[in-house]
Design a protein around this motif. Structure first.
Motif, short mmCIF file in Angstrom:
data_model
loop_
_atom_site.label_atom_id
_atom_site.label_comp_id
_atom_site.label_asym_id
_atom_site.label_seq_id
_atom_site.Cartn_x
_atom_site.Cartn_y
_atom_site.Cartn_z
N ASP A 36 0.85 -1.20 0.00
CA ASP A 36 0.00 0.00 0.00
C ASP A 36 0.88 1.25 0.00
N ARG A 37 1.34 1.64 -1.18
CA ARG A 37 2.32 2.73 -1.31
C ARG A 37 1.73 4.10 -0.98
N ASP A 38 0.47 4.35 -1.34
CA ASP A 38 -0.11 5.68 -1.09
C ASP A 38 -0.82 5.77 0.26
N ASN A 40 -3.57 4.58 1.54
CA ASN A 40 -5.01 4.83 1.59
C ASN A 40 -5.78 3.61 2.08
N ARG A 47 -5.89 0.70 0.87
CA ARG A 47 -6.34 -0.14 -0.24
C ARG A 47 -5.15 -0.39 -1.16
N ILE A 48 -5.08 -1.59 -1.72
CA ILE A 48 -4.00 -1.93 -2.65
C ILE A 48 -4.58 -1.98 -4.05
N SER A 49 -4.09 -1.11 -4.91
CA SER A 49 -4.55 -1.12 -6.30
C SER A 49 -3.73 -2.15 -7.09
N ARG A 50 -4.18 -2.45 -8.31
CA ARG A 50 -3.47 -3.39 -9.18
C ARG A 50 -2.07 -2.87 -9.48
N VAL A 51 -1.95 -1.56 -9.68
CA VAL A 51 -0.65 -0.96 -9.98
C VAL A 51 0.30 -1.13 -8.79
N GLU A 52 -0.21 -0.89 -7.58
CA GLU A 52 0.62 -1.05 -6.39
C GLU A 52 1.07 -2.50 -6.21
N LEU A 53 0.16 -3.43 -6.46
CA LEU A 53 0.48 -4.84 -6.30
C LEU A 53 1.51 -5.30 -7.33
#
Length: 155
Positions: A80-82, A84, A86-92
């Motif tokens: 979870d880089r940002d 928030n 939530r883990i987005s596909r881009v983060e994963l």
């Protein structure tokens, strides 16, 4: 010949130890003779609050102890880089991008079977130390991904 070397070594060791002892004793006598100067008079008269002096106020409330993050929470936070929650596909997929780029030899963002097979073959050849064409248990153990060293502090 052997005995004379042994005796010379023993005598030399005894001389070194004796010299070290005399030097140590000499330094300790010098340290005992030194006298520390008296503290300056300005530090001797530190003002002290009187019995009727006002207090600064009430003590602040105790802070709650921070809870130890579980293994899964730490793992989640790595992705979870940002921050928030939530883990987005881009983060994963961000952690996989570098590995994909190494495999994609022609740089077209597509991984062909040939590129995959070449990388796998190179990895197998590197692990097959005795060049027998098959991997022993010890050789197979070298194919495991290397874990990154953990930092010594949690800063």
């Amino acid at each position: 010949m052997e005995i004379s070397r042994f005796l010379i070594g023993g005598v030399a060791s005894a001389l070194l130890l004796t010299g070290g002892l005399f030097m140590w004793k000499g330094y300790s006598q010098i340290a005992d003779e030194e006298v520390l100067p008296a503290p300056p008079p300005a530090l001797a008269a530190i003002p002290v609050a009187g019995a009727n002096a006002p207090k600064r106020g009430v003590a602040p409330p105790e802070l709650p102890a921070a809870k130890e993050a579980s293994r899964e929470e730490r793992r989640f936070n790595r992705f979870d880089r940002d921050r928030n929650n939530r883990i987005s596909r881009v983060e994963l997929m961000a952690s996989r991008t570098a590995a994909f780029r190494k495999l994609d030899k022609d740089g077209n963002n597509l991984l062909t079977f040939e590129e995959w097979a070449a990388a796998t073959g190179e990895r197998f050849a590197g692990a097959d130390a005795d060049k027998s064409g098959d991997l022993t248990r010890v050789e197979f153990a070298t194919t495991a991904p290397k874990r990154a060293a953990k930092p010594k502090c949690g800063c």
